[in-house]
Design a protein around this motif. Structure first.
Motif, short mmCIF file in Angstrom:
data_model
loop_
_atom_site.label_atom_id
_atom_site.label_comp_id
_atom_site.label_asym_id
_atom_site.label_seq_id
_atom_site.Cartn_x
_atom_site.Cartn_y
_atom_site.Cartn_z
N ARG A 2 0.83 -1.32 -0.01
CA ARG A 2 -0.03 0.00 -0.03
C ARG A 2 0.85 1.19 0.01
NH1 ARG A 2 -4.10 0.05 4.81
NH2 ARG A 2 -4.94 1.84 3.45
N TRP A 3 2.11 1.10 0.76
CA TRP A 3 2.83 2.33 1.06
C TRP A 3 3.57 2.65 -0.46
CZ3 TRP A 3 4.50 6.09 4.18
CH2 TRP A 3 5.74 6.79 4.19
N ASN A 4 4.07 1.49 -1.32
CA ASN A 4 4.60 1.92 -2.68
C ASN A 4 3.62 2.22 -3.50
OD1 ASN A 4 7.17 1.03 -1.43
ND2 ASN A 4 6.73 -1.30 -1.79
N LYS A 5 2.29 1.83 -3.71
CA LYS A 5 1.48 2.15 -4.53
C LYS A 5 1.08 3.65 -4.33
CE LYS A 5 -1.28 -2.00 -5.35
NZ LYS A 5 -2.95 -2.65 -5.34
N LEU A 6 1.07 4.21 -3.24
CA LEU A 6 0.73 5.45 -2.85
C LEU A 6 1.79 6.46 -3.63
CD1 LEU A 6 -0.99 7.92 -1.77
CD2 LEU A 6 0.25 7.48 0.40
N LEU A 7 2.95 6.05 -3.34
CA LEU A 7 4.19 6.70 -3.48
C LEU A 7 4.80 6.60 -4.96
CD1 LEU A 7 6.08 6.92 -0.23
CD2 LEU A 7 4.50 8.41 -1.04
N ASN A 8 4.38 5.44 -5.72
CA ASN A 8 5.18 5.02 -6.98
C ASN A 8 5.00 6.42 -8.03
OD1 ASN A 8 6.14 3.30 -8.65
ND2 ASN A 8 3.93 3.22 -9.91
N PRO A 9 3.88 7.13 -8.31
CA PRO A 9 3.91 8.13 -9.15
C PRO A 9 4.95 9.29 -8.86
CG PRO A 9 1.59 7.81 -8.38
CD PRO A 9 2.36 7.06 -7.53
N LEU A 10 5.22 9.36 -7.42
CA LEU A 10 6.32 10.47 -6.97
C LEU A 10 7.65 9.73 -7.34
CD1 LEU A 10 4.67 11.70 -3.67
CD2 LEU A 10 4.56 12.66 -5.89
#
Length: 1523
Positions: free
Chosen positions: A434-442
């Motif tokens: 979940r953490w990586n999904k949220l930050l992936n675009p950044l």
């Protein structure tokens, strides 16, 4: 806000129902209930509890605000507690029947914590018929499983006892012994005795219980009689009958009442219908939403404190150049200022310019990826161009997470900009996905130096998500907190109004524990009415703690509390019955929770201790409980401090109460857990006995009104026999206790009333921290449910017969004795033990006796400590002792699941079971202590789980071979020569802690011998080590640089020939050369400076002018250094030129080598002015500079304009003896000291010290030429009035050995900032203080010629005056005071050594004097005139006699001082008695230090329990306080 009582009712009922149903599901209990013919009533209770559970699940928070529903739920809760007590009694009587029916317990195995506890005697005698005897033989016949050997001869069994029928002795010593056993089992007598009446419910139970339960005559109608006696259900051989009919009726009554109340709850729910709102849930959502809406990225207008934290964070994120994303967490409890600190960083101008894009997201406890992604898009500009195409893709209205992520990724990829993201108030411990999904675009951004700042209350979140060490936010500093509090309470941080309000406000501020949100909450309440009555009421009632406030600190803490699962809430709230900051050993806390049923293992395969430790970790991570350090404690300790303790008291008030000394609190009738603290109620009298306190007894008696429902009773502190009698009488009706903890003296212990302890429910019993001897009360042997028995470290009670009955014990320290009931075989049936210590094993005579302890059958045992006395018997030879020890240890083979083993004082050889491949394969820790005859260790590779090896005082071990370990300890091993590793690389990578101490012959250690190989192969050497201790190993050679890693927590080096002494951690390090043989090495040759980038404090002591040298190339790594102390070293900063390539880097980036250095101390070193000047040039934020006795520096100049770094580097003609204070330092320095510079002079500067524009403290000791070079200058008017000498920012001036006769030219006009002036050993004759109108402290000492002090009348702010060894001053003060009616109107403290000052008119005018100190007087007593003058000081509150060795008598009129509160007498050994007229009634504190024994003894009688006088008496090396 909903009351905690309302919101906790539902989970509390759920927990109780789960507990009751879980107990009733135990198979052994269910079988026993059916055999006792109680299955019908119990089944009805069980069904009703299930119905209650279902109905309450439908309430869903609706009790909040609904009084009828809330009352009904509260009644259900009470009834379920009663039901739980009744079911627990059933389980107790089951155990009683099992244990007491026969001396030999039922031979069945146990599985799990819920299994039936059975005695392991039969299994011990039958363990696959493989019992070793003293001759090494075994009993191999299968028939032995049903017999216990009771007599051995020549290694053979000759007499046995039948475990099935109890017959004994059975002769089995002949050749046909096994046939005798077989024939006995077939005999009618044995069969008849063990068969019993048939079991109507289950044939499988026929062999389960050897003796039947007697319930009248089951074969006749007698069982149906109503006669009460016929329903007595009594176990055979049991002297504790229980009333079956009474218990059955009680269960039926509870069931009926549950049914009635459940019906009422159902009726209420039907009346309101399905649309009845869930108030509790709505409240939680509303509260969190409110919390979410009311925060933003905008910082408050004024923030107090957090300057250092802000600087540290900005420094870390500005220096970040990584390709990935750096995550820096800020962690702390609610209200401590995490968000505010993030706002400060977010809005800092330097941060603004450093990042292209800044994003602020408030996460809270609802981690909504869609909402968070949409909010990120709000911060990222949407316009972009691809070639000639202009794209404007909007995100408003899109709810698809995938689409929003796609848009965000496109924007970040095309902008290629560096970003700063603030994730504020993160609660959830998110999985990586979940953490990586949220930050992936950044992360797709190609820019370097991207940073995410996370604020969280959860330390676990901070550790898992952070790529840098978390910033742990603690309470505000006192000064900053007081300013914040005043600004909120008065609206003005500089409030100087009503002093009474200021005093009350300070008392309130002290209760707020430095929490900023608490200051805002309390300040807002106080500001409503600026009156003494209002403020006093708030101080008394502590309104800021109210949970009814919609905002504030308690609301914030409640938000965190509500997120906890209920069983963890229970664990936290329960601890509030202990005093604030009470220290709990971790294991003690876990076992307390287990005893109360808060730790439930029904849904987990983990052991209860593991679950309890997990609960403790959760509470520590969230800041509810703090881990604290206790000196010499061998295990982690914890405490609840400050506001968290207040909060715990609030949320637990209906079930937990504490009575603390004379401050007794209200005790509600619903209270289940009570503690009484007597420390402040009882004092010792002159005979060392505790005096009776009838007032406390009366208050306790009136406060405690209902005790029948108590489940915990804790008594902390001392008391007298009368209190004990009251205590036992008052609480004899507390028949449902699960926990009892109290201090018991030896007298109390022997007379401990059996009626006070009902054995049915007790799980945790802790008695005493004092020496306890004598016998255990007999009732202790009936505590079948007891899990923890703790009688203190110094207790030596004799175990009662039947201690083996304590079959539920999980924790035990057992002393083997020769008396009956203390044999090691008493341990046989205790198969629930998790931790066991067995001492005095010298009293065990054979392997058979040791085998009888049944250690190999204790499958739950994790921690085992086996201990002998470590002394040889006078009646045995060393060989006999070794043989006996070896035989006993052979019989103490533990279960294969054992994790931690310690053996102490053992004088035999290694046991065979420790050398077996299949013996204890789960072993994690092996600790061998004082095993003097042990020469060869077992092959440690046999233990695949071994992580820790500790060897102490193993005097015959010469070499060891160690596997890959996390911790290795080798202490006091005088013959150890070599330590080898089975896998050097594996050991190097796994090691976390290494301690080697007093190993005089240790010369070869693979780890150090091959350290160079790791460097050659470019691999890390000991990179994981956190603790490295090498002490007094003189042959050991260590050539590697230390510390080996940048994250070490402890480094201690002493007595290693190749290294200087070191002591410290990654933040603070002290290096010291041997003063007898000081090292001549360069510090850089032994210290790994590249691993010290986080170092903040460094101290180096070389003990010689030719010892350790220090160079710039080494110190240049210390970018975080705040304080540097260098003393008695050789060459210091000898390289005037910055080393390459450092020079180019510094010049190109205009970077300073010591950007964080705030304090620099150099003492007695071979340092030149030129080297020190370069050091100062690279210290842009230096605030403190202390220089002592550096003979290479003789000239001083202060730069009046900023010099470039390149000029200073290239100036090779600069005089070595000339110290330049560069412009950057003169503008930041706040404290400056020159000590013992006898030849130092100012050179070329016309302004002197006035160039230090920020200087606050200046200390010049024994530097005569430095002062003379200024005072003797001729020049302009500026020089004439002294403006060139001192800066106008100066607050303190301290001069020792001033060579001039006058000092008036040192002070410029209007020097209001000067607050303190100290002059010692000066040749002064006169002093002018006209311009020092702000002076608050003035001290003269050893100024023999000083006779004039002009300007005293201008010192209206002076509070403290010291006059010592100035014989001319008293007469001047006398004459001057006659001319001035109001002299020094605010003087509060006067320190003198000439009592003649008391008789001057100067003293008579001191109407505000509160504190008088008479020091070093050489008289035997005050004259009558001086005593009369002393008692005229009616405002005096504190009086001190210090170092008056000749004084023999205290002033006779002390009792007439009406305001005196504190009297201190220090080092006045000639005073033997107090004044005949005594001390004044106002006296509250009497302190005696290093005084005569006569005076100590006499004054000890003054402090009584009922008096308010506190006395502190110093006996050599000890200090006692008596109230």
């Amino acid at each position: 806000m909903a009351s905690p009582e309302d919101t906790s009712l539902e989970p509390q009922i759920g927990w109780l129902a789960e507990t009751i149903l879980g107990t009733l599901q135990i198979e052994k209990l269910d079988t026993w209930i059916r055999r006792a013919e109680l299955d019908d009533v119990v089944q009805k209770l069980k069904s009703e509890v299930e119905r209650v559970e279902m109905v309450v699940a439908a309430v869903r928070g609706r009790a909040t605000g609904n009084k009828p529903l809330s009352r009904s739920l509260a009644r259900l809760k009470d009834l379920l507690y009663d039901a739980d007590d009744a079911v627990d009694e059933l389980d107790y009587y089951r155990l009683q029947q099992q244990v007491e029916r026969d001396p030999i317990h039922n031979p069945e195995s146990t599985h799990g914590a819920e299994a039936e506890r059975v005695d392991e005697t039969s299994r011990g005698a039958a363990a696959a018929a493989d019992i070793p005897n003293s001759s090494g033989g075994h009993l191999r016949s299968k028939h032995w499983k049903d017999f216990t050997v009771i007599t051995w001869e020549s290694g053979k069994a000759v007499e046995a006892k039948c475990n099935l029928c109890g017959a004994h002795p059975i002769k089995c010593g002949s050749g046909n012994g096994t046939s005798v056993l077989s024939n006995h089992l077939k005999s009618k007598g044995c069969i008849r005795k063990r068969r019993g009446p048939p079991n109507p419910s289950s044939t499988d139970d026929a062999t389960e219980i050897a003796r039947p339960i007697v319930i009248g005559d089951s074969s006749s109608g007698k069982r149906k009689r109503a006669d009460h006696e016929s329903s007595k259900f009594t176990a055979t051989n049991t002297d504790t009958p229980w009333d079956k009919a009474e218990l059955s009726n009680r269960i039926q009554k509870i069931t009926s009442q549950l049914q009635d109340i459940r019906g009422k709850v159902s009726e209420i729910l039907k009346i309101h219908g399905p649309d009845f709102p869930s108030s509790s849930n709505n409240h939680r959502i509303a509260a969190s939403d409110h919390h979410l809406r009311t925060t933003s990225s905008l910082a408050p207008r004024k923030v107090y404190g957090r300057v250092a934290e802000k600087k540290a964070i900005i420094k870390m994120i500005m220096q970040n150049k990584s390709n990935g994303v750096t995550v820096l967490p800020i962690v702390g409890t609610a209200g401590v200022g995490k968000t505010t600190l993030a706002q400060l960083v977010y809005n800092d101008p330097d941060v603004e310019s450093h990042f292209d894009t800044k994003l602020w997201l408030r996460v809270s406890h609802n981690f909504d990826e869609v909402r968070l992604t949409r909010e990120m898009l709000d911060f990222v500009p949407q316009d972009r161009c691809v070639g000639s195409l202009h794209i404007n893709e909007r995100h408003e209205g899109i709810s698809s997470f995938a689409k929003l992520q796609e848009i965000l990724k496109e924007r970040m990829e095309y902008q290629l900009k560096r970003f700063l993201l603030i994730l504020d108030d993160v609660w959830d411990n998110l999985d990586d996905e979940r953490w990586n999904k949220l930050l992936n675009p950044l992360i797709s951004s190609q820019a370097k130096g991207n940073v995410i700042l996370v604020t969280t209350r959860n330390f676990c979140v901070a550790k898992k998500k952070g790529t840098l060490e978390p910033i742990q936010l603690c309470a505000l500093e006192d000064e900053d907190f007081l300013l914040l509090f005043k600004s909120r309470a008065f609206g003005d941080e500089n409030y100087k109004g009503d002093p009474s309000l200021s005093l009350i406000g300070r008392q309130i501020a002290e209760k707020l524990a430095g929490n900023p949100l608490a200051a805002e909450t309390a300040g807002e309440l106080l500001r409503e009415h600026l009156t003494i009555d209002h403020w006093t009421k708030i101080l008394k009632d502590e309104h800021w703690k109210s949970l009814q406030l919609s905002t504030g600190i308690m609301c914030a803490l409640r938000l965190s509390y509500d997120q906890l699962p209920y069983h963890i809430q229970q664990c936290f709230s329960y601890t509030s019955i202990f005093p604030r900051s009470y220290r709990f050993p971790g294991e003690m806390l876990v076992h307390i929770w287990i005893s109360q049923g808060f730790v439930n293992g029904n849904q987990s395969s983990k052991r209860l201790e593991e679950i309890g430790r997990h609960n403790l970790t959760v509470l520590v991570n969230l800041g509810f409980i703090q881990q604290v350090e206790i000196f010499l404690s061998c295990q982690p300790c914890y405490a609840i401090c400050g506001l968290m303790h207040h909060f715990g008291r609030i949320v637990s008030r209906t079930e937990c109460a504490i009575i603390d000394g004379l401050q007794c609190n209200e005790m509600l009738p619903t209270v289940l857990h009570l503690s009484i603290v007597t420390d402040y109620a009882y004092n010792k009298d002159q005979d060392g006995e505790f005096s009776r306190n009838e007032l406390f007894e009366k208050t306790l008696n009136n406060t405690v009104t209902s005790v029948s429902k108590l489940r915990s009773l804790v008594l902390l502190g001392h008391y007298d026999p009368c209190f004990l009698q009251l205590f036992q009488r008052k609480f004899q009706e507390a028949q449902n206790l699960r926990l009892l903890q109290m201090s018991v003296t030896s007298v109390d212990f022997s007379s401990f009333q059996c009626s006070f302890v009902k054995p049915a429910h007790l799980r945790y019993l802790k008695l005493g921290s004092v020496e306890v001897r004598g016998d255990f009360p007999r009732v202790f042997s009936k505590l079948y449910q007891l899990q923890v028995l703790d009688v203190g470290l110094y207790a030596h009670p004799t175990a009662p017969n039947g201690i083996h009955n304590l079959v539920s014990l999980r924790l035990l320290d057992f002393k083997v004795q020769t008396s009956s009931g203390s044999e090691i075989t008493q341990l046989q049936s205790m198969n629930e033990l998790v931790q066991l210590g067995v001492s005095q094993l010298d009293n065990v005579k054979s392997s058979e006796e040791a085998y009888g302890a049944g250690l190999r059958n204790k499958g739950h045992l994790e921690n085992l400590h086996l201990s002998w006395k470590d002394t040889l018997s006078d009646n045995e030879s060393p060989a006999d002792t070794a043989r006996k020890h070896s035989e006993v240890l052979e019989g103490l083979k533990p279960h294969k699941h054992l994790k931690h083993l310690q053996i102490s004082g053992y004088n035999g050889t290694s046991p065979t079971w420790l050398n077996s491949n299949m013996s204890i394969t789960s072993l994690q820790t092996l600790h061998l202590d004082c095993c003097r005859e042990w020469e060869i260790l077992p092959s440690l590779e046999r233990f695949p789980c071994l992580r820790k090896l500790k060897l102490n005082n193993m005097r015959k071990v010469t070499k060891i071979l160690v596997p890959s370990l996390e911790e290795l300890v080798l202490v006091d091993m005088p013959e150890l020569e070599r330590c080898s590793c089975t896998s050097l690389e594996g050991f190097n990578s796994s090691l976390r802690s290494l301690r080697i101490e007093n190993c005089e012959k240790l010369e070869v250690f693979d780890l150090f011998e091959n350290a160079g190989k790791f460097k050659v192969e470019h691999r890390s050497w000991l990179s994981g080590v956190r603790e490295l201790i090498l002490l007094d190993c003189h042959l050991l050679k260590v050539f590697s640089h230390l510390p080996p890693s940048a994250t070490f927590s402890e480094l201690q080096i002493r007595g290693v020939s190749t290294l200087p002494s070191m002591n410290g951690s990654y933040e603070k390090l002290h290096i010291e050369s041997d003063w007898e043989d000081p090292s001549t090495e360069c510090v850089g040759e032994v210290l790994a400076f590249h691993n010290l980038r986080s170092l903040k404090f460094l101290s180096i002591n070389g003990y010689g002018v030719n010892s350790m040298s220090i160079f710039f190339k080494d110190l240049s790594h210390l970018v975080s250094l705040k304080s540097l102390e260098i003393a008695r070293c050789g060459i210091v900063f000898s390289s005037y030129v910055i080393p390459e390539p450092t020079c180019e880097d510094v010049l190109a980036a205009n970077r300073k080598l010591f950007p964080s250095l705030q304090s620099l101390t150099v003492e007695s070193c071979r340092i030149t002015g030129k080297g020190l000047s370069l050091m100062l040039q690279h210290s842009p934020v230096l605030e403190k500079l202390d220089l002592f006795d550096c003979i290479g520096i003789t000239l001083l100049t202060v730069d009046e304009e900023e010099n470039s770094l390149s000029n200073l580097i290239s100036d090779r003609e600069t005089q070595d003896e000339l110290l330049h204070i560069p412009f950057n330092v003169s503008s930041t320095l706040k404290e400056l000291s020159f000590v013992d510079f006898h030849c130092l002079r100012f050179n070329g500067s016309k302004k002197g010290f006035s160039g230090f524009t920020s200087l606050e403290n200046l200390h010049i000791w024994d530097c005569p030429e430095l002062l003379s070079s200024l005072v003797r200058k001729d020049g302009s008017d500026d020089q004439a009035n002294g403006r060139w000498l001192l800066p106008e920012s100066l607050g303190e001036l301290d001069i020792v050995s001033y060579p001039e006769e006058s000092l008036q030219r040192c002070f410029p006009n209007n020097l209001n900032s000067l607050k303190k002036l100290v002059l010692w050993n000066a040749d002064l004759k006169s002093l002018q203080l006209h311009s020092c109108t702000g002076l608050e402290e003035l001290e003269f000492a050893g100024c023999d010629s000083l006779s004039i002090v002009e300007g005293l009348q201008s010192l209206g702010s002076l509070r403290d005056l010291t006059v010592l060894g100035c014989p001319c001053l008293p007469s001047y003060l006398e004459s001057f005071s006659r001319q001035c009616n109001e002299l020094l109107p605010r003087l509060e403290t006067l320190v003198i050594n000439d009592p003649g000052v008391l008789t001057t008119s100067f003293c008579k005018h001191l109407t505000s004097l509160h504190d008088l100190k008479l020091v070093w007087m050489k008289v035997t007593r005050l004259t009558e005139e001086q005593e009369r003058a002393l008692v005229l000081l009616k405002s005096l509150q504190e009086l001190t006699f210090d170092g008056c060795h000749h004084v023999m008598h205290l002033p006779a009129g002390l009792h007439t001082l009406p305001s005196l509160k504190r009297l201190k007498i220090d080092s006045c050994s000639s005073i033997l008695w107090q004044p005949e007229t005594g001390f004044p009634d106002s006296l509250e504190e009497l302190e005696l230090l290093r005084c005569s024994k006569e005076l100590d003894d006499e004054c000890m009688l003054l402090a009584t329990p009922m008096s308010k006088l506190k006395e502190e008496v110093s006996v050599p090396e000890m200090l006692f306080s008596v109230m």
